[in-house]
Design an enzyme around this catalytic site. Structure first.
Site, PDB file in Angstrom:
ATOM      1  N   SER A  79       0.696  -1.417  -0.073  1.00 35.24           N
ATOM      2  CA  SER A  79       0.016   0.114   0.145  1.00 35.24           C
ATOM      3  C   SER A  79       0.603   1.346  -0.021  1.00 35.24           C
ATOM      4  CB  SER A  79      -0.939  -0.003   1.345  1.00 35.24           C
ATOM      5  OG  SER A  79       0.038  -0.019   2.234  1.00 35.24           O
ATOM      6  N   GLY A  80       2.037   1.154   0.399  1.00 35.98           N
ATOM      7  CA  GLY A  80       3.053   2.385   0.570  1.00 35.98           C
ATOM      8  C   GLY A  80       3.191   2.770   1.986  1.00 35.98           C
ATOM      9  N   CYS A 119      24.787 -21.197 -12.071  1.00 31.58           N
ATOM     10  CA  CYS A 119      25.294 -22.403 -11.748  1.00 31.58           C
ATOM     11  C   CYS A 119      25.409 -23.471 -12.796  1.00 31.58           C
ATOM     12  CB  CYS A 119      24.438 -23.121 -10.647  1.00 31.58           C
ATOM     13  SG  CYS A 119      24.521 -22.225  -9.313  1.00 31.58           S
ATOM     14  N   GLY A 147       5.042  -4.541  10.965  1.00 32.00           N
ATOM     15  CA  GLY A 147       5.568  -3.783  12.060  1.00 32.00           C
ATOM     16  C   GLY A 147       6.819  -4.526  12.667  1.00 32.00           C
ATOM     17  N   HIS A 167      20.483 -16.650  -9.458  1.00 28.88           N
ATOM     18  CA  HIS A 167      20.914 -17.576  -8.582  1.00 28.88           C
ATOM     19  C   HIS A 167      20.194 -17.133  -7.455  1.00 28.88           C
ATOM     20  CE1 HIS A 167      22.668 -20.509  -6.050  1.00 28.88           C
ATOM     21  NE2 HIS A 167      23.139 -19.454  -5.307  1.00 28.88           N
TER      22      HIS A 167
HETATM   23 ZN   LIG Z   1      22.460 -21.227  -9.068  1.00 25.51          ZN
END
Ligand SMILES: [Zn+2]
Length: 370
Positions: free
Chosen positions: A92-93, A308, A215, A334
Protein backbone atom coordinates in the site's frame (compact mmCIF):
# COMPACT_ATOMS: atom_id res chain seq x y z
CA UNK A 1 -14.13 -21.95 5.09
CA UNK A 2 -12.53 -19.44 2.79
CA UNK A 3 -12.64 -20.31 -0.93
CA UNK A 4 -9.54 -18.15 -1.41
CA UNK A 5 -7.13 -20.25 0.63
CA UNK A 6 -6.96 -23.92 1.46
CA UNK A 7 -4.50 -25.53 3.87
CA UNK A 8 -3.45 -28.83 2.29
CA UNK A 9 -0.97 -30.07 4.92
CA UNK A 10 0.23 -29.01 8.35
CA UNK A 11 3.18 -30.08 10.46
CA UNK A 12 3.33 -28.45 13.88
CA UNK A 13 2.50 -24.79 13.27
CA UNK A 14 3.94 -24.94 9.72
CA UNK A 15 1.43 -25.23 6.87
CA UNK A 16 1.30 -25.87 3.16
CA UNK A 17 -1.61 -24.51 1.17
CA UNK A 18 -3.01 -23.14 -2.06
CA UNK A 19 -3.99 -19.49 -2.53
CA UNK A 20 -6.35 -18.73 -5.42
CA UNK A 21 -5.99 -15.40 -7.21
CA UNK A 22 -7.42 -13.89 -10.38
CA UNK A 23 -4.13 -14.65 -12.19
CA UNK A 24 -3.62 -18.20 -10.96
CA UNK A 25 -2.93 -20.33 -7.94
CA UNK A 26 -0.03 -19.85 -5.56
CA UNK A 27 1.29 -22.79 -3.58
CA UNK A 28 2.35 -21.78 -0.11
CA UNK A 29 4.59 -21.27 1.75
CA UNK A 30 5.79 -18.89 -0.93
CA UNK A 31 8.66 -16.45 -1.30
CA UNK A 32 7.62 -13.35 -3.25
CA UNK A 33 10.36 -11.51 -5.18
CA UNK A 34 10.08 -7.75 -4.86
CA UNK A 35 9.52 -5.65 -7.97
CA UNK A 36 9.07 -2.29 -6.24
CA UNK A 37 9.04 -0.13 -9.35
CA UNK A 38 7.41 -2.67 -11.64
CA UNK A 39 10.53 -4.80 -12.11
CA UNK A 40 12.42 -7.32 -10.05
CA UNK A 41 15.74 -5.58 -10.58
CA UNK A 42 17.66 -6.90 -13.60
CA UNK A 43 15.37 -9.93 -14.10
CA UNK A 44 13.01 -10.52 -17.04
CA UNK A 45 9.53 -11.85 -16.14
CA UNK A 46 10.14 -14.98 -18.24
CA UNK A 47 13.31 -15.64 -16.28
CA UNK A 48 11.36 -15.14 -13.04
CA UNK A 49 8.84 -17.75 -14.10
CA UNK A 50 11.62 -20.20 -15.03
CA UNK A 51 13.23 -19.70 -11.60
CA UNK A 52 10.03 -20.90 -9.95
CA UNK A 53 8.65 -17.52 -8.83
CA UNK A 54 4.86 -17.74 -8.44
CA UNK A 55 3.89 -14.23 -7.41
CA UNK A 56 5.70 -10.89 -7.41
CA UNK A 57 5.34 -7.67 -5.45
CA UNK A 58 4.75 -4.18 -6.74
CA UNK A 59 4.58 -1.01 -4.70
CA UNK A 60 1.74 1.50 -4.69
CA UNK A 61 3.93 4.33 -3.38
CA UNK A 62 6.56 4.17 -6.09
CA UNK A 63 4.18 3.34 -8.95
CA UNK A 64 1.86 6.17 -7.90
CA UNK A 65 4.63 8.73 -8.31
CA UNK A 66 6.35 7.14 -11.33
CA UNK A 67 4.72 6.55 -13.81
CA UNK A 68 1.31 6.92 -12.07
CA UNK A 69 -1.53 4.44 -11.68
CA UNK A 70 -3.71 6.11 -14.30
CA UNK A 71 -1.00 5.76 -16.93
CA UNK A 72 -0.55 2.09 -16.00
CA UNK A 73 -4.33 1.55 -16.10
CA UNK A 74 -4.50 3.13 -19.57
CA UNK A 75 -1.79 0.73 -20.70
CA UNK A 76 -3.81 -2.27 -19.53
CA UNK A 77 -2.86 -2.54 -15.84
CA UNK A 78 0.26 -3.67 -14.04
CA UNK A 79 0.28 -7.20 -15.52
CA UNK A 80 0.25 -5.95 -19.12
CA UNK A 81 2.56 -3.03 -18.33
CA UNK A 82 5.27 -5.22 -16.76
CA UNK A 83 4.86 -8.36 -18.88
CA UNK A 84 4.22 -10.58 -15.83
CA UNK A 85 0.92 -12.42 -16.24
CA UNK A 86 1.05 -14.28 -12.92
CA UNK A 87 -0.27 -13.11 -9.55
CA UNK A 88 0.86 -9.71 -8.26
CA UNK A 89 0.60 -8.38 -4.71
CA UNK A 90 0.87 -4.64 -4.26
CA UNK A 91 2.00 -3.04 -1.03
CA UNK A 92 0.00 0.00 0.00
CA UNK A 93 2.91 2.36 0.49
CA UNK A 94 2.53 2.46 4.29
CA UNK A 95 5.97 0.97 4.82
CA UNK A 96 7.62 3.48 2.47
CA UNK A 97 5.87 6.48 4.02
CA UNK A 98 6.75 5.51 7.57
CA UNK A 99 10.24 4.11 6.96
CA UNK A 100 11.33 7.41 5.42
CA UNK A 101 10.83 9.12 8.77
CA UNK A 102 12.44 12.43 7.87
CA UNK A 103 9.93 12.93 5.04
CA UNK A 104 6.89 12.70 7.38
CA UNK A 105 4.96 15.95 7.78
CA UNK A 106 1.69 15.14 9.47
CA UNK A 107 -0.26 12.11 10.62
CA UNK A 108 -3.94 12.25 11.59
CA UNK A 109 -6.99 10.02 11.45
CA UNK A 110 -7.64 11.07 7.86
CA UNK A 111 -4.26 10.02 6.47
CA UNK A 112 -0.59 10.91 6.34
CA UNK A 113 1.20 13.83 4.72
CA UNK A 114 4.85 13.50 3.68
CA UNK A 115 7.40 14.73 1.19
CA UNK A 116 7.72 12.58 -1.92
CA UNK A 117 11.13 10.91 -2.26
CA UNK A 118 11.07 11.84 -5.94
CA UNK A 119 10.88 15.62 -5.82
CA UNK A 120 10.28 16.63 -2.20
CA UNK A 121 6.78 17.93 -2.88
CA UNK A 122 4.19 17.49 -0.10
CA UNK A 123 1.88 14.55 -0.78
CA UNK A 124 -0.93 12.93 1.16
CA UNK A 125 -1.81 9.25 1.36
CA UNK A 126 -5.18 8.21 2.68
CA UNK A 127 -6.70 4.73 2.95
CA UNK A 128 -9.01 5.73 0.10
CA UNK A 129 -6.11 6.73 -2.15
CA UNK A 130 -4.11 3.57 -1.34
CA UNK A 131 -7.13 1.46 -2.31
CA UNK A 132 -7.73 3.48 -5.48
CA UNK A 133 -4.10 3.22 -6.64
CA UNK A 134 -4.18 -0.56 -6.22
CA UNK A 135 -7.56 -0.84 -7.91
CA UNK A 136 -6.18 1.07 -10.91
CA UNK A 137 -3.00 -1.06 -10.96
CA UNK A 138 -5.18 -4.16 -11.05
CA UNK A 139 -3.07 -6.24 -8.68
CA UNK A 140 -4.39 -9.59 -7.45
CA UNK A 141 -3.82 -8.78 -3.80
CA UNK A 142 -4.14 -5.23 -2.43
CA UNK A 143 -2.76 -4.34 0.98
CA UNK A 144 -4.44 -1.91 3.36
CA UNK A 145 -2.62 1.31 4.20
CA UNK A 146 -1.12 0.82 7.65
CA UNK A 147 1.15 2.62 10.09
CA UNK A 148 4.45 0.81 10.43
CA UNK A 149 6.72 2.19 13.16
CA UNK A 150 10.42 1.50 13.73
CA UNK A 151 11.34 -0.70 16.69
CA UNK A 152 11.92 0.80 20.12
CA UNK A 153 9.41 3.66 20.08
CA UNK A 154 7.14 4.59 23.01
CA UNK A 155 4.11 2.38 23.70
CA UNK A 156 1.70 5.29 23.32
CA UNK A 157 2.84 5.78 19.73
CA UNK A 158 2.45 2.07 19.01
CA UNK A 159 -1.02 2.10 20.53
CA UNK A 160 -2.04 5.03 18.34
CA UNK A 161 -0.61 3.24 15.26
CA UNK A 162 -2.72 0.15 16.05
CA UNK A 163 -5.85 2.26 16.51
CA UNK A 164 -5.38 4.18 13.25
CA UNK A 165 -4.41 1.06 11.28
CA UNK A 166 -7.72 -0.56 12.33
CA UNK A 167 -9.68 2.61 11.60
CA UNK A 168 -8.11 2.82 8.13
CA UNK A 169 -8.69 -0.90 7.45
CA UNK A 170 -12.37 -0.46 8.21
CA UNK A 171 -12.58 2.40 5.70
CA UNK A 172 -10.75 0.41 3.03
CA UNK A 173 -12.60 -2.85 3.33
CA UNK A 174 -15.54 -2.07 1.07
CA UNK A 175 -13.92 0.36 -1.38
CA UNK A 176 -13.95 -0.58 -5.10
CA UNK A 177 -11.55 -3.32 -6.14
CA UNK A 178 -10.07 -4.53 -9.42
CA UNK A 179 -11.86 -7.65 -10.79
CA UNK A 180 -11.12 -10.56 -8.47
CA UNK A 181 -8.78 -8.48 -6.32
CA UNK A 182 -8.23 -9.77 -2.78
CA UNK A 183 -7.64 -7.40 0.10
CA UNK A 184 -5.36 -8.12 3.05
CA UNK A 185 -5.24 -6.21 6.33
CA UNK A 186 -1.98 -5.62 8.19
CA UNK A 187 -1.73 -6.26 11.92
CA UNK A 188 0.53 -3.99 13.95
CA UNK A 189 1.67 -3.74 17.57
CA UNK A 190 5.45 -4.19 17.40
CA UNK A 191 6.72 -6.57 20.10
CA UNK A 192 3.84 -5.77 22.47
CA UNK A 193 1.74 -8.92 22.89
CA UNK A 194 -1.33 -7.07 24.16
CA UNK A 195 -1.35 -4.58 21.28
CA UNK A 196 -0.78 -7.36 18.74
CA UNK A 197 -3.80 -9.21 20.11
CA UNK A 198 -5.86 -6.05 20.05
CA UNK A 199 -4.83 -5.33 16.44
CA UNK A 200 -5.55 -8.89 15.28
CA UNK A 201 -8.97 -8.99 16.95
CA UNK A 202 -10.06 -5.68 15.44
CA UNK A 203 -8.96 -6.67 11.93
CA UNK A 204 -10.20 -10.26 12.03
CA UNK A 205 -13.64 -8.93 13.01
CA UNK A 206 -13.65 -7.01 9.70
CA UNK A 207 -13.18 -10.29 7.75
CA UNK A 208 -10.41 -9.72 5.20
CA UNK A 209 -9.21 -12.22 2.57
CA UNK A 210 -5.84 -12.52 4.29
CA UNK A 211 -3.75 -10.98 7.04
CA UNK A 212 -0.23 -9.67 7.25
CA UNK A 213 1.96 -9.52 10.30
CA UNK A 214 3.44 -6.05 9.85
CA UNK A 215 5.66 -3.81 11.92
CA UNK A 216 8.26 -6.52 12.59
CA UNK A 217 11.69 -6.96 11.05
CA UNK A 218 12.08 -3.19 11.53
CA UNK A 219 15.26 -3.16 13.61
CA UNK A 220 14.43 -5.32 16.63
CA UNK A 221 16.49 -8.38 17.69
CA UNK A 222 15.75 -11.65 15.90
CA UNK A 223 14.69 -13.69 18.96
CA UNK A 224 11.96 -11.36 20.30
CA UNK A 225 10.82 -10.83 16.70
CA UNK A 226 10.34 -14.59 16.20
CA UNK A 227 8.59 -14.83 19.58
CA UNK A 228 6.21 -12.09 18.42
CA UNK A 229 5.47 -14.00 15.18
CA UNK A 230 4.85 -17.16 17.17
CA UNK A 231 2.33 -15.30 19.31
CA UNK A 232 0.78 -13.35 16.42
CA UNK A 233 0.14 -16.15 13.90
CA UNK A 234 -2.44 -18.13 15.95
CA UNK A 235 -4.44 -14.92 16.49
CA UNK A 236 -5.20 -14.95 12.77
CA UNK A 237 -7.87 -17.22 11.21
CA UNK A 238 -6.49 -20.65 10.27
CA UNK A 239 -8.32 -20.57 6.93
CA UNK A 240 -6.75 -17.32 5.68
CA UNK A 241 -3.24 -16.76 4.32
CA UNK A 242 -0.72 -15.17 6.69
CA UNK A 243 1.89 -12.86 5.25
CA UNK A 244 5.03 -11.79 7.08
CA UNK A 245 6.23 -8.52 5.60
CA UNK A 246 9.93 -8.06 4.98
CA UNK A 247 11.90 -11.22 5.68
CA UNK A 248 14.06 -12.85 3.03
CA UNK A 249 17.19 -14.33 4.54
CA UNK A 250 17.15 -18.13 4.32
CA UNK A 251 17.25 -18.76 8.09
CA UNK A 252 14.56 -16.17 8.80
CA UNK A 253 12.26 -17.61 6.16
CA UNK A 254 12.56 -21.12 7.62
CA UNK A 255 11.85 -19.76 11.11
CA UNK A 256 8.69 -17.88 10.11
CA UNK A 257 7.38 -20.88 8.15
CA UNK A 258 7.87 -22.91 11.33
CA UNK A 259 5.64 -20.39 13.12
CA UNK A 260 2.72 -20.64 10.71
CA UNK A 261 3.52 -17.97 8.09
CA UNK A 262 2.52 -18.70 4.47
CA UNK A 263 3.89 -15.77 2.48
CA UNK A 264 6.90 -13.47 2.75
CA UNK A 265 8.87 -10.99 0.67
CA UNK A 266 12.19 -9.22 0.85
CA UNK A 267 14.65 -7.41 -1.39
CA UNK A 268 17.52 -9.27 0.31
CA UNK A 269 18.15 -11.95 -2.36
CA UNK A 270 18.42 -9.41 -5.18
CA UNK A 271 20.09 -6.69 -3.13
CA UNK A 272 22.67 -9.19 -1.84
CA UNK A 273 23.32 -10.25 -5.42
CA UNK A 274 24.06 -6.70 -6.43
CA UNK A 275 26.72 -6.46 -3.71
CA UNK A 276 28.41 -9.58 -5.10
CA UNK A 277 27.16 -12.21 -2.64
CA UNK A 278 25.50 -15.54 -3.34
CA UNK A 279 23.08 -17.39 -1.07
CA UNK A 280 24.07 -21.06 -0.94
CA UNK A 281 23.73 -24.14 1.23
CA UNK A 282 27.30 -23.41 2.38
CA UNK A 283 26.13 -20.07 3.75
CA UNK A 284 26.56 -16.72 2.07
CA UNK A 285 29.49 -16.51 -0.35
CA UNK A 286 31.10 -13.15 -0.99
CA UNK A 287 32.51 -13.55 -4.48
CA UNK A 288 34.94 -10.69 -3.96
CA UNK A 289 36.89 -13.06 -1.74
CA UNK A 290 40.22 -14.01 -3.38
CA UNK A 291 39.71 -17.71 -2.68
CA UNK A 292 37.22 -17.90 -5.56
CA UNK A 293 39.70 -16.57 -8.15
CA UNK A 294 40.68 -19.98 -9.50
CA UNK A 295 37.63 -22.06 -8.59
CA UNK A 296 36.40 -23.95 -11.64
CA UNK A 297 33.25 -25.36 -10.03
CA UNK A 298 29.79 -23.76 -10.05
CA UNK A 299 28.37 -21.74 -7.15
CA UNK A 300 26.18 -24.70 -6.18
CA UNK A 301 26.38 -28.13 -7.85
CA UNK A 302 22.72 -28.86 -7.14
CA UNK A 303 21.29 -25.56 -8.43
CA UNK A 304 19.59 -25.43 -11.83
CA UNK A 305 19.91 -21.65 -12.39
CA UNK A 306 21.75 -20.15 -15.39
CA UNK A 307 24.69 -19.05 -13.20
CA UNK A 308 25.24 -22.54 -11.80
CA UNK A 309 24.61 -24.60 -14.93
CA UNK A 310 26.85 -22.55 -17.23
CA UNK A 311 29.51 -20.64 -15.33
CA UNK A 312 32.32 -21.15 -12.81
CA UNK A 313 32.82 -19.37 -9.50
CA UNK A 314 36.03 -17.94 -10.94
CA UNK A 315 34.17 -16.33 -13.84
CA UNK A 316 31.37 -14.98 -11.61
CA UNK A 317 34.01 -13.49 -9.29
CA UNK A 318 35.71 -11.87 -12.27
CA UNK A 319 32.41 -10.34 -13.43
CA UNK A 320 31.61 -9.06 -9.93
CA UNK A 321 35.06 -7.55 -9.47
CA UNK A 322 34.87 -5.81 -12.83
CA UNK A 323 31.34 -4.60 -12.01
CA UNK A 324 30.02 -6.23 -15.13
CA UNK A 325 26.22 -6.14 -15.41
CA UNK A 326 26.12 -9.83 -16.30
CA UNK A 327 27.66 -10.75 -12.95
CA UNK A 328 24.97 -8.94 -10.97
CA UNK A 329 22.27 -10.40 -13.18
CA UNK A 330 23.54 -13.97 -12.81
CA UNK A 331 23.81 -13.61 -9.03
CA UNK A 332 20.28 -12.18 -8.90
CA UNK A 333 18.98 -15.18 -10.87
CA UNK A 334 20.85 -17.57 -8.59
CA UNK A 335 19.71 -15.98 -5.33
CA UNK A 336 16.07 -15.92 -6.42
CA UNK A 337 16.31 -19.54 -7.53
CA UNK A 338 17.89 -20.44 -4.20
CA UNK A 339 15.00 -18.87 -2.27
CA UNK A 340 12.34 -20.47 -4.49
CA UNK A 341 14.01 -23.89 -4.13
CA UNK A 342 14.42 -23.46 -0.37
CA UNK A 343 10.75 -22.66 0.14
CA UNK A 344 9.66 -25.47 -2.22
CA UNK A 345 11.76 -27.87 -0.14
CA UNK A 346 10.11 -26.57 3.05
CA UNK A 347 6.69 -27.11 1.47
CA UNK A 348 7.59 -30.69 0.51
CA UNK A 349 8.86 -31.38 4.02
CA UNK A 350 5.56 -30.11 5.47
CA UNK A 351 3.64 -32.34 3.04
CA UNK A 352 5.76 -35.34 4.09
CA UNK A 353 5.22 -34.54 7.77
CA UNK A 354 8.99 -34.19 8.13
CA UNK A 355 9.33 -30.42 8.54
CA UNK A 356 10.87 -30.48 12.01
CA UNK A 357 13.84 -32.60 10.96
CA UNK A 358 14.21 -30.78 7.63
CA UNK A 359 14.31 -27.45 9.43
CA UNK A 360 17.05 -28.57 11.84
CA UNK A 361 19.18 -29.94 8.99
CA UNK A 362 18.63 -26.85 6.84
CA UNK A 363 19.51 -24.40 9.64
CA UNK A 364 22.63 -26.36 10.54
CA UNK A 365 23.84 -26.28 6.93
CA UNK A 366 23.06 -22.59 6.44
CA UNK A 367 24.85 -21.50 9.61
CA UNK A 368 28.21 -22.45 8.13
CA UNK A 369 29.32 -18.94 7.22
CA UNK A 370 32.49 -18.87 5.08
ZN1 LIG B 1 22.34 -21.20 -9.01
Amino acid sequence: MSDVFRVTAADGAARAGVLRTAHGEVRTPVFMPVGTKGTVKAVDPEELRALGAQIVLGNAYHLHFRPGEDMIAELGGLHAFTGWDGPILTDSGGFQVFSLRDTLLELDDGGVTFRSVYDGSPERFTPELAARIQERLGSDIAMCLDICLPAGGPRSELEEAVRRTSLWAERQRDLPRAPGQLRFAITQGGLDGGLRRHSAEALVALDFDGYAVGGLSVGEERTPMLDAVEAAAPLLPADRPRYFMGIGDPEGVIEVIARGIDMFDCVLPTRTARTGSALTWEGRLNLRNARFAGEARPLDDACGCPACTRFTRAYLRHLVNQQEILGLRLLSLHNLRFMCDLVAAARQAIERGDFRRWREDALARLRTER
